[in-house]
Design a protein around this motif. Structure first.
Motif, short mmCIF file in Angstrom:
data_model
loop_
_atom_site.label_atom_id
_atom_site.label_comp_id
_atom_site.label_asym_id
_atom_site.label_seq_id
_atom_site.Cartn_x
_atom_site.Cartn_y
_atom_site.Cartn_z
N GLU A 60 7.18 -39.75 92.97
CA GLU A 60 6.12 -40.44 93.71
C GLU A 60 4.74 -39.92 93.33
O GLU A 60 3.73 -40.33 93.91
CB GLU A 60 6.35 -40.29 95.21
N TRP A 61 4.69 -39.03 92.33
CA TRP A 61 3.42 -38.51 91.79
C TRP A 61 2.56 -37.93 92.92
O TRP A 61 1.37 -38.17 93.01
CB TRP A 61 2.68 -39.62 91.04
N LYS A 62 3.18 -37.11 93.77
CA LYS A 62 2.46 -36.44 94.84
C LYS A 62 2.07 -35.04 94.38
O LYS A 62 2.84 -34.36 93.71
CB LYS A 62 3.31 -36.37 96.10
N PRO A 63 0.88 -34.60 94.72
CA PRO A 63 0.41 -33.32 94.22
C PRO A 63 1.02 -32.13 94.94
O PRO A 63 1.27 -32.16 96.15
CB PRO A 63 -1.10 -33.37 94.47
N GLN A 64 1.28 -31.08 94.18
CA GLN A 64 1.47 -29.74 94.71
C GLN A 64 0.20 -28.97 94.35
O GLN A 64 -0.86 -29.56 94.28
CB GLN A 64 2.74 -29.12 94.11
N THR A 65 0.29 -27.70 94.13
CA THR A 65 -0.86 -26.94 93.67
C THR A 65 -0.47 -26.15 92.43
O THR A 65 0.72 -26.08 92.07
CB THR A 65 -1.37 -25.95 94.74
N THR A 66 -1.46 -25.57 91.79
CA THR A 66 -1.16 -24.76 90.60
C THR A 66 -0.47 -23.46 90.98
O THR A 66 -0.06 -22.70 90.09
CB THR A 66 -2.45 -24.46 89.83
N SER A 67 -0.30 -23.18 92.26
CA SER A 67 0.54 -22.07 92.70
C SER A 67 2.01 -22.42 92.56
O SER A 67 2.87 -21.54 92.48
CB SER A 67 0.25 -21.72 94.16
N VAL A 68 2.31 -23.71 92.58
CA VAL A 68 3.68 -24.21 92.47
C VAL A 68 3.97 -24.67 91.04
O VAL A 68 5.01 -24.33 90.46
CB VAL A 68 3.91 -25.37 93.45
N TRP A 69 3.03 -25.47 90.50
CA TRP A 69 3.15 -25.97 89.12
C TRP A 69 1.93 -25.48 88.34
O TRP A 69 0.89 -26.15 88.31
CB TRP A 69 3.21 -27.49 89.12
N PRO A 70 2.01 -24.31 87.75
CA PRO A 70 0.84 -23.69 87.13
C PRO A 70 0.39 -24.40 85.86
O PRO A 70 1.10 -25.22 85.28
CB PRO A 70 1.31 -22.27 86.84
N VAL A 71 -0.82 -24.07 85.43
CA VAL A 71 -1.45 -24.66 84.25
C VAL A 71 -0.92 -23.95 83.01
O VAL A 71 -1.09 -22.74 82.87
CB VAL A 71 -2.98 -24.53 84.32
N GLN A 72 -0.33 -24.69 82.10
CA GLN A 72 0.18 -24.11 80.85
C GLN A 72 -0.77 -24.45 79.70
O GLN A 72 -0.40 -25.04 78.70
CB GLN A 72 1.61 -24.59 80.59
N LYS A 73 -2.00 -24.04 79.89
CA LYS A 73 -3.06 -24.18 78.88
C LYS A 73 -4.05 -23.04 79.10
O LYS A 73 -3.95 -22.30 80.09
CB LYS A 73 -3.79 -25.53 79.03
#
Length: 626
Positions: A60-73
């Motif tokens: 459903e393309w709902k946001p979590q945060t970068t604490s859950v899905w971190p930035v891999q860049k």
């Protein structure tokens, strides 16, 4: 102690760009948590993230945060700095923010675990993460559109975005060009408001100021069809005088000026002081500027940029607008406006107005424009050089470099670190334009970073034209049917064209997107040179940055120096556009070549980091974090 050795933030009125660097890879690193911190209140907000780990799902393309899905860049754009994704209310402007960037790994003894938010709106088991170290704070940045004597804003008109599909589906609608066109024409519509950003308010600003100061406004416009802007002009009909050029020929028809026809009739019927500058041929009166003239008849300020006064210009393209509070610069534009008016007196007025003519700019305006304009120093120390077109003796494009581009080329050749650009269609294959010049310089100096974003496939340096493609910027890009590469990489030269995910090249849980609702997609005309140095500069305006614009069109451009915050703001806009389309262009190219692409999910190991740190993917991070 932090494993991050440097971290910097940059911002304009819409977006922040972050870059950080490491001395070496971090064992087990699964990405970085990024937290926005409001300096005045100390309020902290982890940035939103939508892409999940492998073995998880976010249908459903709902946001979590970068604490859950971190930035891999090692670089990131804070796209929700002003614009929320869950409501139309804006976050505040003219506030100071900074960012904390912290590396994350799987939970293990000795590491402080991340507290997972209680609301779990995705499928799959959470991946417990922990902080590798305390991370690093960036510098503070001011989120603003005011840069001393200049005021600059940028649209959010990128349509190839996952949020747009979700927004329409929330209204029970399907993502199509027609559905988007419907929304962007409605005053106050949330999608229109989101896409136009602060630019719509800027286009109104001079007229609102004219009311306050009992002043008048001189306008020179190429396209005018936005109902809200037309209503504003009609409401100020006693204060305005307009030179309105014609728009292009109807597709498949013979009539010119289809886009402007209704607005032209409304202005004329209302008794507006209107001057019809009708080329009705391959030349275009491409200006979009307005000059505020005080009640003492002295010019005071000027609005210019790339934004056409249409729903598409406001909402369906990447564009910019800038107001310069300077009587000197305003006087330069006022003189040019008068030259346009005088030149128009020599035009044949077609009857009807939709019929073709052979009208072309005369020798007087060409001679005046060919003279190098003075560099104006503003009250805040910013230096502004204005150029106007056409500025050549010849009426049709030749191989002789026109004077405005000759100055820009000379400045490009002094670049020491980096060149960035975003443009629509300067020329076929980038020849005789800033694209080819930047490539030549990057090829000659392999340490020079060159990053560019282009709208039209035919402007790409690796474009292969069919034998029947005309060599002018008005050709229909839809005529090109053969798949063409969407990226050009050569050493530290990276150029991308606008692209959208289609049903053939979607990855992970991304869905197919809409690329455009009109012709142009990236409609900016921007060049930035060495933005992190004291001698950095930005070029902007209506000029398409190729020879044809200087030889055959009415155009204006600005070279702005000595205002680092403004130059950084334009750089952030280019990086926003480049980074957005780079991902999509790569997916498109891999599909075209039948090669395996990224699977659309975050990696569950740290192999991604070595590539990000040691390959050319890390060039931007190293440059902007230094």
């Amino acid at each position: 102690m932090s494993s991050i050795i440097a971290a910097k933030a940059y911002a304009n009125n819409e977006v922040a760009f972050l870059a950080w660097n490491l001395a070496e890879t971090i064992e087990g690193c699964l990405g970085f948590e990024i937290t926005r911190i409001y300096v005045g209140t100390h309020h902290e907000r982890p940035l939103a993230a939508w892409v999940s780990f492998k073995n998880q799902s976010n249908p459903e393309w709902k946001p979590q945060t970068t604490s859950v899905w971190p930035v891999q860049k090692l670089t990131w754009r804070d796209l929700t700095l002003r614009k929320r994704r869950d409501q139309t209310a804006l976050r505040p402007s003219d506030v100071r923010v900074q960012y904390r960037i912290r590396p994350l790994a799987r939970v293990r003894p000795g590491l402080l675990p991340v507290t997972i938010p209680p609301k779990h709106e995705y499928i799959g088991k959470p991946l417990p993460l922990a902080y590798v170290d305390e991370g690093m704070l960036t510098n503070e940045v001011l989120v603003t559109s005011q840069y001393g004597s200049l005021h600059a804003a940028f649209t959010n008109g990128i349509l190839s975005a996952q949020w747009l599909r979700s927004a329409l589906e929330a209204h029970g609608e399907t993502l199509t060009p027609d559905s988007v066109r419907s929304h962007i024409q409605i005053l106050g519509d949330p999608i229109r408001t989101y896409l136009t950003g602060d630019v719509l308010a800027m286009l109104k600003a001079l007229l609102e100021r004219a009311d306050r100061e009992d002043a008048r406004v001189l306008l020179a416009l190429y396209e005018l069809s936005d109902a809200e802007l037309l209503e504003m002009l009609l409401a100020h009909k006693e204060r305005i005088e307009i030179i309105l050029a014609n728009t292009s020929k109807a597709r498949g028809g013979t009539d010119w000026d289809v886009t402007n026809r209704q607005a032209r009739e409304a202005l004329s019927n209302a008794g507006v002081n209107l001057h019809n500058r009708m080329f009705n041929n391959n030349r275009i009166g491409h200006n979009k500027f307005a000059v505020l003239v005080g009640k003492d008849s002295q010019p005071q300020a000027v609005l210019t940029g790339s934004t056409n006064w249409t729903p598409t210009g406001l909402c369906g393209q990447s564009n910019n607008a800038i107001i310069i509070d300077s009587p000197d610069v305003a006087r330069d534009y006022s003189s040019y406006w008068q030259q346009l008016l005088d030149d128009t007196q020599h035009f044949m007025l077609p009857a009807p107005l939709s019929s073709a003519t052979a009208n072309a700019q005369g020798p007087a305006i060409r001679k005046a424009n060919a003279e190098t304009t003075q560099t104006r120093t503003l009250a805040d120390g910013t230096k502004v050089t204005s150029w106007f077109a056409p500025n050549t003796v010849a009426k049709t494009k030749k191989d002789v470099t026109p004077p405005d581009l000759a100055m820009i080329y000379a400045l490009l050749r002094k670049a020491e670190q980096a060149i960035f650009f975003a443009c629509f269609l300067p020329s076929r294959s980038g020849k005789l334009s800033i694209i080819q010049e930047a490539i030549d310089l990057g090829t000659k100096d392999p340490t020079l970073l060159v990053y560019g974003a282009i709208s039209d496939p035919t402007a790409m340096p690796n474009y292969v034209p069919p034998s029947t493609t005309p060599d002018d910027e008005q050709a229909d890009d839809d005529s090109e049917k053969k798949p063409q590469s969407a990226i050009f990489d050569k050493g530290r030269i990276h150029i991308v064209r606008a692209a959208a995910l289609t049903k053939d090249d979607v990855v992970g849980e991304f869905e197919s997107e809409l690329l455009k609702v009109g012709n142009a997609i990236i409609h900016d005309k921007i060049v930035v040179i060495d933005p992190l140095s004291d001698h950095g500069m930005v070029v902007t305006g209506s000029h398409n940055l190729g020879y044809k614009a200087s030889y055959e069109n009415d155009e204006n451009l600005l070279i702005i120096q000595g205002n680092r915050r403004l130059i950084e703001a334009y750089t952030v806009h280019i990086l926003d556009v480049y980074d957005h389309y780079r991902f999509r262009a790569v997916q498109q190219d891999l599909h075209r070549q039948r090669k395996k692409s990224w699977d659309g999910f975050l990696s569950r190991d740290s192999k991604w980091l070595s590539s990000a740190l040691h390959s050319d993917k890390g060039d931007l991070a190293r440059y902007f974090s230094s």
